[in-house]
Design a protein around this motif. Structure first.
Motif, PDB file in Angstrom:
ATOM      1  N   ALA A  68       0.828  -1.206   0.000  1.00 13.05           N
ATOM      2  CA  ALA A  68       0.000   0.000   0.000  1.00 13.05           C
ATOM      3  C   ALA A  68       0.863   1.256   0.000  1.00 13.05           C
ATOM      4  N   GLU A  69       1.959   1.237   0.749  1.00 11.74           N
ATOM      5  CA  GLU A  69       2.827   2.411   0.785  1.00 11.74           C
ATOM      6  C   GLU A  69       3.490   2.655  -0.572  1.00 11.74           C
ATOM      7  N   ARG A  70       3.856   1.588  -1.273  1.00 13.17           N
ATOM      8  CA  ARG A  70       4.421   1.764  -2.615  1.00 13.17           C
ATOM      9  C   ARG A  70       3.369   2.327  -3.573  1.00 13.17           C
ATOM     10  N   LEU A  71       2.130   1.876  -3.421  1.00  8.25           N
ATOM     11  CA  LEU A  71       1.052   2.402  -4.257  1.00  8.25           C
ATOM     12  C   LEU A  71       0.831   3.890  -4.011  1.00  8.25           C
ATOM     13  N   ILE A  72       0.904   4.287  -2.760  1.00  3.83           N
ATOM     14  CA  ILE A  72       0.758   5.712  -2.444  1.00  3.83           C
ATOM     15  C   ILE A  72       1.881   6.505  -3.102  1.00  3.83           C
ATOM     16  N   GLY A  73       3.065   5.915  -3.184  1.00  3.82           N
ATOM     17  CA  GLY A  73       4.151   6.573  -3.920  1.00  3.82           C
ATOM     18  C   GLY A  73       3.775   6.811  -5.371  1.00  3.82           C
ATOM     19  N   GLY A  74       3.094   5.835  -5.974  1.00  4.44           N
ATOM     20  CA  GLY A  74       2.630   6.013  -7.348  1.00  4.44           C
ATOM     21  C   GLY A  74       1.580   7.102  -7.458  1.00  4.44           C
ATOM     22  N   MET A  75       0.682   7.165  -6.469  1.00  7.55           N
ATOM     23  CA  MET A  75      -0.322   8.219  -6.456  1.00  7.55           C
ATOM     24  C   MET A  75       0.332   9.591  -6.356  1.00  7.55           C
ATOM     25  N   ILE A  76       1.357   9.690  -5.510  1.00 11.63           N
ATOM     26  CA  ILE A  76       2.054  10.964  -5.332  1.00 11.63           C
ATOM     27  C   ILE A  76       2.679  11.414  -6.646  1.00 11.63           C
ATOM     28  N   ALA A  77       3.285  10.467  -7.372  1.00  9.55           N
ATOM     29  CA  ALA A  77       3.938  10.815  -8.637  1.00  9.55           C
ATOM     30  C   ALA A  77       2.947  11.429  -9.618  1.00  9.55           C
ATOM     31  N   TRP A  78       1.760  10.832  -9.730  1.00  5.42           N
ATOM     32  CA  TRP A  78       0.759  11.381 -10.653  1.00  5.42           C
ATOM     33  C   TRP A  78       0.196  12.703 -10.143  1.00  5.42           C
ATOM     34  N   ARG A  79       0.016  12.834  -8.836  1.00  9.35           N
ATOM     35  CA  ARG A  79      -0.511  14.084  -8.294  1.00  9.35           C
ATOM     36  C   ARG A  79       0.439  15.240  -8.572  1.00  9.35           C
ATOM     37  N   ARG A  80       1.742  14.964  -8.451  1.00  3.20           N
ATOM     38  CA  ARG A  80       2.727  16.025  -8.715  1.00  3.20           C
ATOM     39  C   ARG A  80       2.679  16.503 -10.158  1.00  3.20           C
ATOM     40  N   ARG A  81       2.202  15.624 -11.037  1.00  7.01           N
ATOM     41  CA  ARG A  81       2.047  16.018 -12.444  1.00  7.01           C
ATOM     42  C   ARG A  81       0.711  16.704 -12.692  1.00  7.01           C
ATOM     43  N   GLY A  82      -0.114  16.766 -11.643  1.00  3.64           N
ATOM     44  CA  GLY A  82      -1.410  17.404 -11.778  1.00  3.64           C
ATOM     45  C   GLY A  82      -2.490  16.495 -12.317  1.00  3.64           C
ATOM     46  N   ASP A  83      -2.228  15.181 -12.318  1.00  8.81           N
ATOM     47  CA  ASP A  83      -3.189  14.236 -12.892  1.00  8.81           C
ATOM     48  C   ASP A  83      -3.937  13.465 -11.813  1.00  8.81           C
ATOM     49  N   SER A  84      -5.255  13.432 -11.944  1.00  5.88           N
ATOM     50  CA  SER A  84      -6.039  12.490 -11.162  1.00  5.88           C
ATOM     51  C   SER A  84      -5.747  11.097 -11.711  1.00  5.88           C
ATOM     52  N   VAL A  85      -6.199  10.063 -11.007  1.00  2.00           N
ATOM     53  CA  VAL A  85      -5.749   8.723 -11.374  1.00  2.00           C
ATOM     54  C   VAL A  85      -6.822   7.674 -11.070  1.00  2.00           C
ATOM     55  N   ILE A  86      -6.815   6.612 -11.879  1.00  2.00           N
ATOM     56  CA  ILE A  86      -7.647   5.431 -11.645  1.00  2.00           C
ATOM     57  C   ILE A  86      -6.710   4.314 -11.173  1.00  2.00           C
ATOM     58  N   ILE A  87      -7.099   3.610 -10.119  1.00  2.00           N
ATOM     59  CA  ILE A  87      -6.237   2.584  -9.532  1.00  2.00           C
ATOM     60  C   ILE A  87      -6.997   1.265  -9.456  1.00  2.00           C
ATOM     61  N   ALA A  88      -6.356   0.188  -9.888  1.00  3.09           N
ATOM     62  CA  ALA A  88      -6.895  -1.159  -9.709  1.00  3.09           C
ATOM     63  C   ALA A  88      -6.160  -1.792  -8.531  1.00  3.09           C
ATOM     64  N   CYS A  89      -6.885  -2.043  -7.448  1.00  2.00           N
ATOM     65  CA  CYS A  89      -6.234  -2.560  -6.235  1.00  2.00           C
ATOM     66  C   CYS A  89      -7.247  -3.369  -5.441  1.00  2.00           C
ATOM     67  N   SER A  90      -6.845  -4.513  -4.922  1.00  2.00           N
ATOM     68  CA  SER A  90      -7.792  -5.375  -4.219  1.00  2.00           C
ATOM     69  C   SER A  90      -8.419  -4.694  -3.009  1.00  2.00           C
ATOM     70  N   CYS A  91      -7.618  -3.965  -2.221  1.00  2.00           N
ATOM     71  CA  CYS A  91      -8.141  -3.269  -1.028  1.00  2.00           C
ATOM     72  C   CYS A  91      -9.007  -4.191  -0.182  1.00  2.00           C
ATOM     73  N   LEU A  92      -8.514  -5.388   0.084  1.00  2.00           N
ATOM     74  CA  LEU A  92      -9.315  -6.372   0.807  1.00  2.00           C
ATOM     75  C   LEU A  92      -9.606  -5.967   2.245  1.00  2.00           C
ATOM     76  N   ARG A  93      -8.654  -5.274   2.866  1.00  2.00           N
ATOM     77  CA  ARG A  93      -8.795  -4.919   4.267  1.00  2.00           C
ATOM     78  C   ARG A  93      -9.207  -3.459   4.425  1.00  2.00           C
ATOM     79  N   ARG A  94     -10.003  -3.202   5.446  1.00  2.19           N
ATOM     80  CA  ARG A  94     -10.420  -1.822   5.700  1.00  2.19           C
ATOM     81  C   ARG A  94      -9.207  -0.939   5.992  1.00  2.19           C
ATOM     82  N   ARG A  95      -8.218  -1.466   6.710  1.00  2.00           N
ATOM     83  CA  ARG A  95      -7.062  -0.640   7.050  1.00  2.00           C
ATOM     84  C   ARG A  95      -6.343  -0.151   5.796  1.00  2.00           C
ATOM     85  N   THR A  96      -6.334  -0.958   4.732  1.00  2.00           N
ATOM     86  CA  THR A  96      -5.726  -0.511   3.472  1.00  2.00           C
ATOM     87  C   THR A  96      -6.548   0.602   2.853  1.00  2.00           C
TER      88      THR A  96
END
Length: 196
Positions: A68-96
């Protein structure tokens, strides 16, 4: 169709669900339709995690949290470019799921928002899809791990968890499921004017 991209806010749609739910291809359909980048969480697994799953061993929460932390790194990279993003992720647990939502607050993103579209698919359909992928050698996740994944899943309840919609899926093609996600998530609507 004319695209009307919104650049004054940051937005992430996470298409979630167990392995075999179709989240990757649905996310790709949505991203293509809205001209938004797509992150596939499978690409963010460590080599050790992939090898573990290939061998038929389920991931622990420690693997999931690092992922999850690596994925957030990917989100940060796109945000810095000013782009919203679509993510495919299982997110099985509420904590994630909570971790993704918390990131927006921690980063103090003005107008930032995360919505999770959970694809609800029956175990029978999931098993059929996973077995087909395994037979065709198109994915590293073996069908034998489906039971442990479903056992560890904490499907979201939109009544008690913010920013969640649940989409019931049977055997519809991905483009139909993508359309249903779009219809269920009004936050996506400003990205494209479908009346033209």
């Amino acid at each position: 169709m004319s695209d009307v991209l919104v650049r004054d806010r940051w937005y992430a749609l996470i298409v979630a669900g167990p392995s075999g739910s179709g989240k990757s291809v649905v996310a790709e359909n949505i991203g293509r339709e809205l001209s938004l980048p797509v992150i596939d969480a499978d690409d963010y697994h460590s080599r050790a995690a992939v090898d573990r799953m290939k061998s038929g061993t389920a991931l622990t929460d420690e693997y999931r949290e690092n992922w999850a932390e690596r994925l957030i790194g990917g989100m940060i990279a796109w945000r810095r470019r000013g782009d919203s993003v679509i993510i495919a992720c299982s997110c099985l647990r509420r904590r994630t799921r909570d971790r993704f939502r918390t990131y927006v607050n921690e980063a103090r993103i003005v107008g930032g928002q995360v919505t999770i579209a959970w694809l609800e698919v029956s175990p029978e359909v999931l098993k059929t899809r996973l077995q087909k992928r395994e037979d065709e050698h198109t994915h590293f996740f073996p069908a034998s791990l489906l039971g442990s994944q479903l056992d560890s899943a904490e499907p979201p309840d939109p009544q008690n968890e913010p920013g969640v919609v649940r989409i019931n899926v049977t055997t519809e093609p991905p483009e139909i499921v993508a359309r249903r996600v779009w219809e269920a998530v009004p936050e996506l609507h400003p990205f494209v004017d479908r009346s033209v």
